[in-house]
Scaffold this active site. Sequence first.
Site, PDB file in Angstrom:
ATOM      1  N   HIS A  23       5.159  -2.154   7.236  1.00 29.98           N
ATOM      2  CA  HIS A  23       5.613  -0.808   7.601  1.00 29.98           C
ATOM      3  C   HIS A  23       6.362  -0.795   8.947  1.00 29.98           C
ATOM      4  O   HIS A  23       7.145   0.109   9.210  1.00 29.98           O
ATOM      5  CB  HIS A  23       4.414   0.137   7.737  1.00 29.98           C
ATOM      6  N   SER A  51       0.820  -1.203   0.000  1.00 32.94           N
ATOM      7  CA  SER A  51       0.000   0.000   0.000  1.00 32.94           C
ATOM      8  C   SER A  51       0.861   1.264   0.000  1.00 32.94           C
ATOM      9  O   SER A  51       0.342   2.352  -0.202  1.00 32.94           O
ATOM     10  CB  SER A  51      -0.867   0.014   1.262  1.00 32.94           C
TER      11      SER A  51
HETATM   12  N1  DGL Z   1       2.167  -2.481   4.897  1.00 35.41           N
HETATM   13  C1  DGL Z   1       0.878  -3.016   4.874  1.00 35.41           C
HETATM   14  C2  DGL Z   1       0.719  -4.243   5.746  1.00 35.41           C
HETATM   15  O1  DGL Z   1       1.678  -4.971   5.878  1.00 35.41           O
HETATM   16  C3  DGL Z   1      -0.309  -2.099   4.841  1.00 35.41           C
HETATM   17  C4  DGL Z   1      -0.463  -1.052   5.825  1.00 35.41           C
HETATM   18  C5  DGL Z   1      -1.660  -0.181   5.493  1.00 35.41           C
HETATM   19  O2  DGL Z   1      -1.711   0.321   4.370  1.00 35.41           O
HETATM   20  O3  DGL Z   1      -2.535  -0.004   6.345  1.00 35.41           O
HETATM   21  O4  DGL Z   1      -0.336  -4.530   6.246  1.00 35.41           O
END
Ligand code: DGL
Length: 269
Positions: A185, A10
């Site tokens: 993230h 994302s």
């Molecule tokens: N990096 C993503 C995950 O591992 C998405 C985070 C998001 O966009 O809320 O879930």
Amino acid sequence: MQQPIAILDSGVGGLTVVREVMRQLPREKIIYFGDTARTPYGPRPAEEVTRFTREIVDYLVQFRPKMIVIACNTATAVALDDIRSRVAIPVVGVIHPGARAANGRTQTGIVGVIGTEGTIRSGAYEQALKQLSPNIEVISLACPRFVPLVEQGNFRSQETYETVSASLEPLRSRKLDTLILGCTHYPFLVDTISEVMGSSVNLISSADETAREISTILYDRNRLARNDELPVHQFFCSGDARMFKTIAQQWLGEQIELTPVVWQVPQIG
Ligand code: DGL
């Protein structure tokens, strides 16, 4: 022409997987898509996340990748099977690799999982962990305030410390010895998370284990890159290109080639 590995998220989160793939498989060419215009995926309904993931995959297939890596837990939780049924190449998610790593590390059998609302709501980690070890105890917690901090490049401020500390408070009295960073993230915040949880808790990021899985699949299919020169990776993002580039270059420790993509942006919900 070398066929790339396509990696998506994302936003900037999947770069934590990219860095590990670059380290473990330096000859592999990477095509990365960060859907920064529509981040965060965490609060969105499963159907919407699935639709976005399909759109990104449809975009990435023009580069004829040999594999797709859904480097987003939220999208892996809801769209992995759907994407697997739509393409003829291997599709790798990040949840099973992370669960495997945590299961191998825990001594007490009590494992925490932090992730987005979507990932925690799906119960995907709990299911994956119980499949590996039926008696394992899983404590899950959604941390919706972490992704926006990371997308703003706000990794180590006082605000970040206070947010991480308040969000993780419910876990601090629990006896877990292993905590899965169930959102790609979160490794950007690893120093702060470690400071808050203390050194007795192992922090597991699925990045290394996912890169190992990529390597095993390519090796088994005799598809590992054999080129002598190092590849030039390509990055695409749908939102603020400057912020994406700054974060990516800082995290990867090198200059990147970035192409902004104009993308339609629906509202959350
Ligand atoms: N990096 C993503 C995950 O591992 C998405 C985070 C998001 O966009 O809320 O879930």
